[in-house]
Design a protein around this motif. Structure first.
Motif, PDB file in Angstrom:
ATOM      1  N   GLY A  38      36.869  28.269  26.895  1.00 16.28           N
ATOM      2  CA  GLY A  38      36.516  28.577  25.521  1.00 16.28           C
ATOM      3  C   GLY A  38      36.621  30.040  25.135  1.00 16.28           C
ATOM      4  N   THR A  39      37.071  30.881  26.060  1.00 15.96           N
ATOM      5  CA  THR A  39      37.233  32.313  25.781  1.00 15.96           C
ATOM      6  C   THR A  39      38.703  32.678  25.826  1.00 15.96           C
ATOM      7  OG1 THR A  39      35.085  32.828  26.776  1.00 15.96           O
ATOM      8  CG2 THR A  39      36.628  34.650  26.509  1.00 15.96           C
ATOM      9  N   GLU A  40      39.151  33.430  24.836  1.00 16.19           N
ATOM     10  CA  GLU A  40      40.549  33.840  24.784  1.00 16.19           C
ATOM     11  C   GLU A  40      40.718  35.201  25.465  1.00 16.19           C
ATOM     12  OE1 GLU A  40      44.190  34.445  21.555  1.00 16.19           O
ATOM     13  OE2 GLU A  40      42.140  34.101  20.861  1.00 16.19           O
ATOM     14  N   TYR A  41      41.654  35.254  26.413  1.00 15.91           N
ATOM     15  CA  TYR A  41      41.923  36.486  27.140  1.00 15.91           C
ATOM     16  C   TYR A  41      43.334  36.980  26.821  1.00 15.91           C
ATOM     17  CZ  TYR A  41      37.834  35.268  29.950  1.00 15.91           C
ATOM     18  OH  TYR A  41      36.560  34.951  30.359  1.00 15.91           O
ATOM     19  N   SER A  42      43.455  38.297  26.689  1.00 18.63           N
ATOM     20  CA  SER A  42      44.771  38.880  26.436  1.00 18.63           C
ATOM     21  C   SER A  42      45.622  38.818  27.695  1.00 18.63           C
ATOM     22  CB  SER A  42      44.619  40.341  26.000  1.00 18.63           C
ATOM     23  OG  SER A  42      44.128  41.135  27.082  1.00 18.63           O
ATOM     24  N   GLY A  43      46.918  39.034  27.521  1.00 16.37           N
ATOM     25  CA  GLY A  43      47.807  39.055  28.673  1.00 16.37           C
ATOM     26  C   GLY A  43      47.421  40.129  29.669  1.00 16.37           C
ATOM     27  N   PHE A  44      46.956  41.282  29.181  1.00 17.32           N
ATOM     28  CA  PHE A  44      46.556  42.383  30.070  1.00 17.32           C
ATOM     29  C   PHE A  44      45.400  41.962  30.967  1.00 17.32           C
ATOM     30  CE2 PHE A  44      44.187  46.065  31.368  1.00 17.32           C
ATOM     31  CZ  PHE A  44      45.148  47.021  31.659  1.00 17.32           C
ATOM     32  N   VAL A  45      44.378  41.351  30.384  1.00 16.84           N
ATOM     33  CA  VAL A  45      43.220  40.921  31.180  1.00 16.84           C
ATOM     34  C   VAL A  45      43.627  39.830  32.160  1.00 16.84           C
ATOM     35  CG1 VAL A  45      40.924  39.879  31.095  1.00 16.84           C
ATOM     36  CG2 VAL A  45      41.583  41.595  29.396  1.00 16.84           C
ATOM     37  N   ALA A  46      44.514  38.937  31.735  1.00 22.46           N
ATOM     38  CA  ALA A  46      44.986  37.879  32.627  1.00 22.46           C
ATOM     39  C   ALA A  46      45.737  38.462  33.819  1.00 22.46           C
ATOM     40  CB  ALA A  46      45.882  36.910  31.856  1.00 22.46           C
ATOM     41  N   VAL A  47      46.572  39.447  33.550  1.00 20.41           N
ATOM     42  CA  VAL A  47      47.319  40.096  34.634  1.00 20.41           C
ATOM     43  C   VAL A  47      46.365  40.844  35.564  1.00 20.41           C
ATOM     44  CG1 VAL A  47      49.033  41.866  35.167  1.00 20.41           C
ATOM     45  CG2 VAL A  47      49.453  40.261  33.309  1.00 20.41           C
ATOM     46  N   THR A  48      45.337  41.454  35.002  1.00 20.90           N
ATOM     47  CA  THR A  48      44.323  42.122  35.819  1.00 20.90           C
ATOM     48  C   THR A  48      43.655  41.129  36.764  1.00 20.90           C
ATOM     49  OG1 THR A  48      43.884  43.765  34.095  1.00 20.90           O
ATOM     50  CG2 THR A  48      42.171  43.438  35.762  1.00 20.90           C
ATOM     51  N   ALA A  49      43.359  39.933  36.253  1.00 23.33           N
ATOM     52  CA  ALA A  49      42.733  38.892  37.073  1.00 23.33           C
ATOM     53  C   ALA A  49      43.644  38.463  38.215  1.00 23.33           C
ATOM     54  CB  ALA A  49      42.379  37.690  36.199  1.00 23.33           C
ATOM     55  N   MET A  50      44.958  38.508  37.991  1.00 24.11           N
ATOM     56  CA  MET A  50      45.901  38.165  39.058  1.00 24.11           C
ATOM     57  C   MET A  50      46.076  39.315  40.042  1.00 24.11           C
ATOM     58  SD  MET A  50      48.899  35.988  37.098  1.00 24.11           S
ATOM     59  CE  MET A  50      49.118  37.122  35.726  1.00 24.11           C
ATOM     60  N   PHE A  51      45.968  40.544  39.536  1.00 25.05           N
ATOM     61  CA  PHE A  51      46.213  41.727  40.359  1.00 25.05           C
ATOM     62  C   PHE A  51      45.141  41.902  41.431  1.00 25.05           C
ATOM     63  CE2 PHE A  51      45.424  46.339  40.988  1.00 25.05           C
ATOM     64  CZ  PHE A  51      46.641  46.692  41.549  1.00 25.05           C
ATOM     65  N   ILE A  52      43.900  41.594  41.091  1.00 18.71           N
ATOM     66  CA  ILE A  52      42.794  41.832  42.028  1.00 18.71           C
ATOM     67  C   ILE A  52      42.974  41.070  43.340  1.00 18.71           C
ATOM     68  CG2 ILE A  52      40.311  41.535  42.400  1.00 18.71           C
ATOM     69  CD1 ILE A  52      39.937  42.105  39.404  1.00 18.71           C
ATOM     70  N   PRO A  53      43.194  39.741  43.324  1.00 21.11           N
ATOM     71  CA  PRO A  53      43.358  39.050  44.608  1.00 21.11           C
ATOM     72  C   PRO A  53      44.615  39.479  45.360  1.00 21.11           C
ATOM     73  CG  PRO A  53      43.762  37.554  42.770  1.00 21.11           C
ATOM     74  CD  PRO A  53      43.163  38.800  42.201  1.00 21.11           C
ATOM     75  N   VAL A  54      45.664  39.854  44.614  1.00 20.27           N
ATOM     76  CA  VAL A  54      46.884  40.335  45.280  1.00 20.27           C
ATOM     77  C   VAL A  54      46.581  41.601  46.069  1.00 20.27           C
ATOM     78  CG1 VAL A  54      49.177  41.333  44.912  1.00 20.27           C
ATOM     79  CG2 VAL A  54      48.505  39.272  43.662  1.00 20.27           C
TER      80      VAL A  54
END
Length: 200
Positions: A38-54
């Motif tokens: 139910g929360t909209e995230y920008s592409g930047f925040v989404a990429v940040t979420a992917m970057f952390i585990p990498v």
């Protein structure tokens, strides 16, 4: 315990792969948005979420392969997880953009603290990589502390006054280029204060 040797290409992939993947993912996803719970995230925040585990995986892989992590690698990982996590939690990209500022201020502060005590903390972590006389270490430490302060100021100015695209380009290309340029500019110092144990 001595650090194990790793293939230079593999080391480079582990060290620079995450930031290259971040840049590539941002380039493709920056104009998109993602709805999660139910929360909209920008592409930047989404990429940040992917970057952390990498970054976590590549850092652990480096530790597994070499048996060693530098203090800079550990601090960087902690701050990426911390500020990246804040960006995701509050859905605010500004936290992640502040991360380089915090890293450079921390390192500048630590180096400056050591200088005030008449010590070079840089020598303690890089002695094997850069054999220098004490005077050279003190001068290089002072210059690097100032350089880190300038990078912190530059990061703040760019993310606050320029576009996200400009900041991503600065982080991906500007910061590594500036660091490379700094050490290349110290060639005279290395030549003047370089120690050579074989010279009698």
């Amino acid at each position: 315990m001595s650090e194990k040797q790793v293939n230079p290409a593999l080391r480079g992939a582990l060290e620079y792969g995450p930031i290259i993947l971040f840049f590539a993912a941002y380039t493709f996803l920056k104009d998109q948005s993602f709805m999660v719970a139910g929360t909209e995230y920008s592409g930047f925040v989404a990429v940040t979420a992917m970057f952390i585990p990498v970054l976590v995986v590549t850092t652990l892989a480096m530790w597994k392969l070499t048996g060693h992590l530098s203090k800079m690698q550990i601090v960087t990982l902690v701050l990426v997880v911390g500020f990246g996590g804040l960006s995701i939690w509050f859905n605010d990209e500004r936290f992640f953009k502040m991360k380089p500022t915090m890293i450079y201020l921390l390192f500048a502060g630590l180096l400056g603290f050591g200088l005030m005590r008449g010590e070079s903390y840089l020598e303690a972590v890089m002695d094997k990589a850069l054999p220098l006389e004490r005077e050279g270490w003190m001068l290089l430490t002072k210059r690097l502390a100032i350089f880190f302060l300038l990078l912190a100021v530059a990061n703040e100015a760019i993310w606050r006054m320029m576009s996200t695209d400009a900041w991503v380009n600065f982080k991906t290309f500007g910061l590594p280029a500036a660091t490379f340029g700094f050490f290349m500019s110290q060639a005279g110092l290395f030549k003047r204060f370089g120690s050579d144990e074989e010279i009698s």
